[in-house]
Design a protein around this motif. Structure first.
Motif, PDB file in Angstrom:
ATOM      1  N   PRO A   1       4.590  -5.028  -0.154  1.00  0.00           N
ATOM      2  CA  PRO A   1       5.619  -4.906  -1.195  1.00  0.00           C
ATOM      3  C   PRO A   1       5.166  -5.392  -2.579  1.00  0.00           C
ATOM      4  O   PRO A   1       5.750  -5.013  -3.579  1.00  0.00           O
ATOM      5  CB  PRO A   1       6.771  -5.768  -0.663  1.00  0.00           C
ATOM      6  CG  PRO A   1       6.583  -5.804   0.804  1.00  0.00           C
ATOM      7  CD  PRO A   1       5.097  -5.746   1.023  1.00  0.00           C
ATOM      8  N   TYR A   2       4.132  -6.212  -2.643  1.00  0.00           N
ATOM      9  CA  TYR A   2       3.631  -6.724  -3.920  1.00  0.00           C
ATOM     10  C   TYR A   2       2.552  -5.838  -4.535  1.00  0.00           C
ATOM     11  O   TYR A   2       2.122  -6.091  -5.647  1.00  0.00           O
ATOM     12  CB  TYR A   2       3.048  -8.133  -3.734  1.00  0.00           C
ATOM     13  CG  TYR A   2       4.051  -9.100  -3.173  1.00  0.00           C
ATOM     14  CD1 TYR A   2       5.060  -9.631  -3.968  1.00  0.00           C
ATOM     15  CD2 TYR A   2       4.008  -9.477  -1.835  1.00  0.00           C
ATOM     16  CE1 TYR A   2       5.990 -10.511  -3.446  1.00  0.00           C
ATOM     17  CE2 TYR A   2       4.938 -10.359  -1.306  1.00  0.00           C
ATOM     18  CZ  TYR A   2       5.921 -10.870  -2.115  1.00  0.00           C
ATOM     19  OH  TYR A   2       6.847 -11.740  -1.604  1.00  0.00           O
ATOM     20  N   ARG A   3       2.149  -4.820  -3.825  1.00  0.00           N
ATOM     21  CA  ARG A   3       1.072  -3.950  -4.295  1.00  0.00           C
ATOM     22  C   ARG A   3       1.507  -3.201  -5.548  1.00  0.00           C
ATOM     23  O   ARG A   3       2.583  -2.629  -5.589  1.00  0.00           O
ATOM     24  CB  ARG A   3       0.707  -2.950  -3.204  1.00  0.00           C
ATOM     25  CG  ARG A   3      -0.469  -2.077  -3.549  1.00  0.00           C
ATOM     26  CD  ARG A   3      -0.835  -1.242  -2.323  1.00  0.00           C
ATOM     27  NE  ARG A   3      -2.059  -0.518  -2.534  1.00  0.00           N
ATOM     28  CZ  ARG A   3      -2.119   0.785  -2.747  1.00  0.00           C
ATOM     29  NH1 ARG A   3      -1.013   1.503  -2.757  1.00  0.00           N
ATOM     30  NH2 ARG A   3      -3.265   1.380  -2.919  1.00  0.00           N
ATOM     31  N   ARG A   4       0.642  -3.190  -6.535  1.00  0.00           N
ATOM     32  CA  ARG A   4       0.976  -2.552  -7.810  1.00  0.00           C
ATOM     33  C   ARG A   4       0.354  -1.179  -7.964  1.00  0.00           C
ATOM     34  O   ARG A   4       0.632  -0.496  -8.912  1.00  0.00           O
ATOM     35  CB  ARG A   4       0.547  -3.440  -8.961  1.00  0.00           C
ATOM     36  CG  ARG A   4       1.344  -4.700  -9.029  1.00  0.00           C
ATOM     37  CD  ARG A   4       0.930  -5.497 -10.208  1.00  0.00           C
ATOM     38  NE  ARG A   4       2.067  -6.266 -10.649  1.00  0.00           N
ATOM     39  CZ  ARG A   4       2.186  -6.767 -11.834  1.00  0.00           C
ATOM     40  NH1 ARG A   4       1.241  -6.595 -12.726  1.00  0.00           N
ATOM     41  NH2 ARG A   4       3.256  -7.462 -12.163  1.00  0.00           N
TER      42      ARG A   4
ATOM     43  N   VAL B   1       2.262  -8.147   2.741  1.00  0.00           N
ATOM     44  CA  VAL B   1       1.893  -8.233   1.333  1.00  0.00           C
ATOM     45  C   VAL B   1       2.088  -6.900   0.600  1.00  0.00           C
ATOM     46  O   VAL B   1       2.204  -6.873  -0.627  1.00  0.00           O
ATOM     47  CB  VAL B   1       0.432  -8.725   1.206  1.00  0.00           C
ATOM     48  CG1 VAL B   1      -0.061  -8.687  -0.220  1.00  0.00           C
ATOM     49  CG2 VAL B   1       0.305 -10.136   1.765  1.00  0.00           C
TER      50      VAL B   1
END
Length: 148
Positions: A131-134, A129
């Motif tokens: 890569p989706y961290r903002r 997950v």
């Protein structure tokens, strides 16, 4: 503290798996820097949990469970007092921490929390997950602790 070390070591092993140490403490099977970085990250998780838990409520719920389920303390059931916090066992603390129900749990009907996630490979899920961290955010449940 032994509890802090046990938690950090358990979480670290979930992330990187077991690694061989040389006799003088240096890691033999991976670079020291990432090993230390994972150790620091796991300690940061523990710190976040420690300041997020409502410890007073946890103690109250654990005390109620202890007084409800342990026969040697049933006489204290209707005489709740702050001294009862001193007689709470580790099992009751664990169950109170892991209880998912909100409100006052019925400890006689449901004395143990369901441990359905023991086999979850959480580190792999987190890695997938990432890569989706903002970016880092301040968590809404975090409470100020020790001058923060």
């Amino acid at each position: 503290m032994p509890n802090q070390l046990a938690v950090v070591q358990s979480l670290r092993q979930d992330v990187i798996g077991p690694h061989h140490h040389y006799y003088f403490g240096e890691i033999a099977t991976m670079p020291t820097e990432p090993y230390d970085a994972v150790t620091d990250a796991m300690a940061a998780i523990l710190e976040r949990v420690a300041v997020t838990v409502d410890w007073r409520r946890l103690l109250v719920e654990a005390t109620w469970r202890h007084l409800s389920l342990h026969p040697d303390h049933k006489e204290e059931l209707n005489q709740y007092k702050s001294e009862a916090e001193d007689v709470v066992c580790g099992e009751c603390l664990v169950e109170a921490l892991l209880q998912e129900n909100t409100g006052a749990p019925d400890w006689r009907r449901e004395p143990s929390a369901a441990m359905r996630r023991q086999a979850v490979d959480w580190a792999t899920i987190v890695a997938d997950v990432l890569p989706y961290r903002r970016g880092a955010i301040e968590h809404q449940y975090r409470t100020p602790h020790r001058g923060q």
